[in-house]
Scaffold this motif. Sequence first.
Motif, short mmCIF file in Angstrom:
data_model
loop_
_atom_site.label_atom_id
_atom_site.label_comp_id
_atom_site.label_asym_id
_atom_site.label_seq_id
_atom_site.Cartn_x
_atom_site.Cartn_y
_atom_site.Cartn_z
N GLY A 1 0.79 -1.26 0.24
CA GLY A 1 0.26 0.27 0.05
C GLY A 1 0.69 1.07 -0.26
N GLY A 2 2.04 1.53 -0.59
CA GLY A 2 2.88 2.12 -0.44
C GLY A 2 3.12 3.12 0.95
N MET A 3 2.12 2.59 2.20
CA MET A 3 2.68 2.55 3.39
C MET A 3 3.37 2.56 4.52
SD MET A 3 -0.66 3.68 6.20
CE MET A 3 -1.26 4.75 4.14
N ASP A 4 4.06 3.19 5.07
CA ASP A 4 5.14 2.43 6.24
C ASP A 4 4.54 1.57 7.21
OD1 ASP A 4 7.25 1.70 6.74
OD2 ASP A 4 7.70 3.60 7.81
N ARG A 5 4.58 0.71 7.21
CA ARG A 5 4.04 -0.26 8.31
C ARG A 5 4.90 -1.36 9.27
NH1 ARG A 5 -1.63 -0.68 8.14
NH2 ARG A 5 -2.14 0.62 5.39
N LEU A 6 4.44 -1.62 10.29
CA LEU A 6 5.01 -2.65 10.95
C LEU A 6 4.64 -3.29 11.41
CD1 LEU A 6 7.73 -2.94 12.94
CD2 LEU A 6 6.67 -2.69 14.49
N ASP A 7 5.30 -5.22 11.75
CA ASP A 7 4.33 -5.82 11.59
C ASP A 7 5.01 -6.11 13.26
OD1 ASP A 7 3.57 -8.59 12.73
OD2 ASP A 7 4.36 -9.91 10.93
N LEU A 8 4.45 -6.04 14.19
CA LEU A 8 4.60 -6.36 15.68
C LEU A 8 4.86 -7.30 16.26
CD1 LEU A 8 4.21 -3.92 18.35
CD2 LEU A 8 1.83 -5.37 18.75
N ASN B 1 -10.78 -6.16 21.18
CA ASN B 1 -10.24 -7.36 21.96
C ASN B 1 -9.13 -7.87 20.63
OD1 ASN B 1 -10.83 -9.32 23.45
ND2 ASN B 1 -12.86 -10.21 22.26
N TYR B 2 -9.48 -7.45 19.65
CA TYR B 2 -8.45 -8.07 18.43
C TYR B 2 -7.56 -8.08 18.99
CZ TYR B 2 -5.66 -8.28 13.98
OH TYR B 2 -4.68 -8.65 13.84
N VAL B 3 -7.08 -6.21 19.74
CA VAL B 3 -5.39 -6.02 19.65
C VAL B 3 -5.47 -7.30 21.69
CG1 VAL B 3 -4.10 -4.22 20.74
CG2 VAL B 3 -6.78 -3.41 19.60
N VAL B 4 -6.61 -7.42 22.23
CA VAL B 4 -5.74 -8.17 23.41
C VAL B 4 -5.86 -9.29 23.17
CG1 VAL B 4 -7.11 -9.67 25.09
CG2 VAL B 4 -7.34 -6.59 25.09
N ARG B 5 -5.98 -10.16 21.90
CA ARG B 5 -5.11 -11.13 21.63
C ARG B 5 -4.11 -11.67 20.37
NH1 ARG B 5 -10.62 -11.46 19.38
NH2 ARG B 5 -10.22 -11.23 17.23
N CYS B 6 -3.82 -10.07 19.98
CA CYS B 6 -2.96 -9.99 19.12
C CYS B 6 -1.70 -10.07 19.77
CB CYS B 6 -3.20 -8.86 18.40
SG CYS B 6 -2.26 -9.18 16.61
N THR B 7 -1.83 -8.95 20.97
CA THR B 7 -0.51 -8.81 21.62
C THR B 7 -0.45 -9.43 23.26
OG1 THR B 7 -1.64 -6.62 23.10
CG2 THR B 7 -1.05 -5.74 21.25
N ARG B 8 -1.55 -10.34 22.81
CA ARG B 8 -1.50 -10.88 24.71
C ARG B 8 -1.05 -10.29 25.86
NH1 ARG B 8 -0.89 -17.15 26.03
NH2 ARG B 8 -2.47 -17.70 24.19
N THR B 9 -1.71 -9.22 25.63
CA THR B 9 -1.74 -8.33 27.26
C THR B 9 -3.39 -8.11 27.86
OG1 THR B 9 -0.66 -6.89 25.24
CG2 THR B 9 -1.29 -5.83 27.96
N HIS B 10 -3.28 -7.84 28.95
CA HIS B 10 -4.60 -7.76 29.71
C HIS B 10 -5.52 -6.87 29.05
CE1 HIS B 10 -7.00 -8.49 33.48
NE2 HIS B 10 -6.67 -9.34 33.29
N THR C 1 10.23 -20.83 17.03
CA THR C 1 9.51 -21.54 17.12
C THR C 1 9.04 -21.92 18.86
OG1 THR C 1 11.53 -23.01 16.22
CG2 THR C 1 10.32 -24.06 18.43
N LEU C 2 9.58 -20.98 20.29
CA LEU C 2 9.19 -20.90 20.99
C LEU C 2 7.99 -19.81 21.03
CD1 LEU C 2 12.46 -19.01 22.95
CD2 LEU C 2 11.74 -22.16 22.59
N GLU C 3 6.92 -19.12 20.29
CA GLU C 3 6.21 -18.95 20.26
C GLU C 3 4.99 -19.71 19.79
OE1 GLU C 3 7.60 -14.18 19.18
OE2 GLU C 3 7.33 -16.03 17.86
N ARG C 4 5.53 -21.14 19.10
CA ARG C 4 4.59 -22.11 18.57
C ARG C 4 4.27 -22.67 20.07
NH1 ARG C 4 4.42 -21.09 12.55
NH2 ARG C 4 7.26 -21.81 11.65
N SER C 5 5.24 -23.37 19.91
CA SER C 5 5.05 -23.89 21.59
C SER C 5 4.42 -23.66 22.45
CB SER C 5 6.25 -24.47 21.57
OG SER C 5 7.01 -23.61 23.22
N LEU C 6 4.49 -21.79 22.84
CA LEU C 6 3.65 -21.40 23.69
C LEU C 6 2.54 -21.26 23.11
CD1 LEU C 6 6.72 -19.62 25.46
CD2 LEU C 6 5.88 -21.39 26.30
N GLY C 7 2.04 -21.18 21.60
CA GLY C 7 0.71 -20.97 21.49
C GLY C 7 0.36 -19.40 21.29
N LEU C 8 1.26 -18.78 21.24
CA LEU C 8 1.52 -17.31 20.78
C LEU C 8 1.49 -16.29 19.59
CD1 LEU C 8 4.16 -16.61 23.28
CD2 LEU C 8 2.15 -16.32 24.16
N VAL C 9 0.88 -17.46 18.61
CA VAL C 9 0.95 -17.31 17.39
C VAL C 9 -0.61 -16.48 16.39
CG1 VAL C 9 3.21 -18.13 16.06
CG2 VAL C 9 1.46 -19.18 16.32
#
Lengths: 159, 159
Positions: free
Chosen positions: A9-16, B65-74, B147-155
């Motif tokens: 998309g030409g936009m600068d993004r970061l994959d967290l 809630n998406y942010v919560v799941r994605c970042t694994r933050t409370h 590998t660690l993220e996968r085995s911990l279910g963080l992906v």
Amino acid sequence: MARGYMTNGGMDRLDLLRFVPFRLNRLAAEFSNALAADYARFGIDIPEWRVMATLGMHDEPRSANYVVRCTRTHKSRISRAVSQLTELGFVERLESGDDRREIMLQLTPKGREVYEELLPLLRAREEKLLSGLSPAQSSALDDIMLTLERSLGLVSCKK
Amino acid sequence: MARGYMTNGGMDRLDLLRFVPFRLNRLAAEFSNALAADYARFGIDIPEWRVMATLGMHDEPRSANYVVRCTRTHKSRISRAVSQLTELGFVERLESGDDRREIMLQLTPKGREVYEELLPLLRAREEKLLSGLSPAQSSALDDIMLTLERSLGLVSCKK
DNA sequence: ACTTGACGGTTGCGATCGCAACCGTCTATG
DNA sequence: CATAGACGGTTGCGATCGCAACCGTCAAGT
């Protein structure tokens, strides 16, 4: 494309999910969480364990400041951890002869018992957490952490 | 002798400096600390950045809630981070049409500006922190964390 | 010796965090 | 529909943390 960077998309993004500081933080939190159950069994927490682990490495008493330098933990945290450990009877404070500012710390027999009992639990937990890694990966991880620690100046634990 | 284990004196000891959970925690703290200066420049902190980074990855609004799941933050942490970001005018809350429990979040133009400005700073910081690693180590680290993220279910970061 | 600053350790304080309780909304079951 | 439970999100509360101020001690300079 460089790791962790997206250019769509030409936009600068970061994959967290590929940002190393974030991933490191998340993994560390997960590891800590997994060990918490073992600490809790003896009524202690991470900072308390760090003190005990440091003292457990040696036979001679060490100063609180030594623990601070060795674990890179804030001195107020160590101070409070030591207070709790003395209340629990796991650690005792000794007056230092040559410098009366320093307070020397050592595990009590009871503290040594707890240490010896906690050790295998923590080792097993660590091994389980790392069990997904191949021996080569495990060795590489050790190598990488050592490199990073050196470049961050985290290796010193002298005196 | 196994990594991180000492057997001198016949007593069971642990070398804290080779205990992976401890090292991971220390490295993560060091990384976070190094990035804190960049966050502070815009009046935000780690949880706020996580929200912005997650929203910045997409063009369409995402739920808290998406942010919560994605970042694994409370979720309480995310909730408060969003509150602060809305006060700063970086993020706005939108009512969701199909599920009125959900609150959709998106970066404001001002928030997008901050995101675009913060990005290169954080990337540079990350690169500097990892600059001690060889390309092979860098690649290996990515592999190991995955590998660690996968085995911990963080992906998972779905929906 | 006296003073000054550094140092080891403690503590008060404000900020932050996670847990759990809570509110409003959705959904499944009857 | 009616109800019960699941779910998204917020908030009160107790616990924890880091910072900074502080106390007592040591070391250096005069």
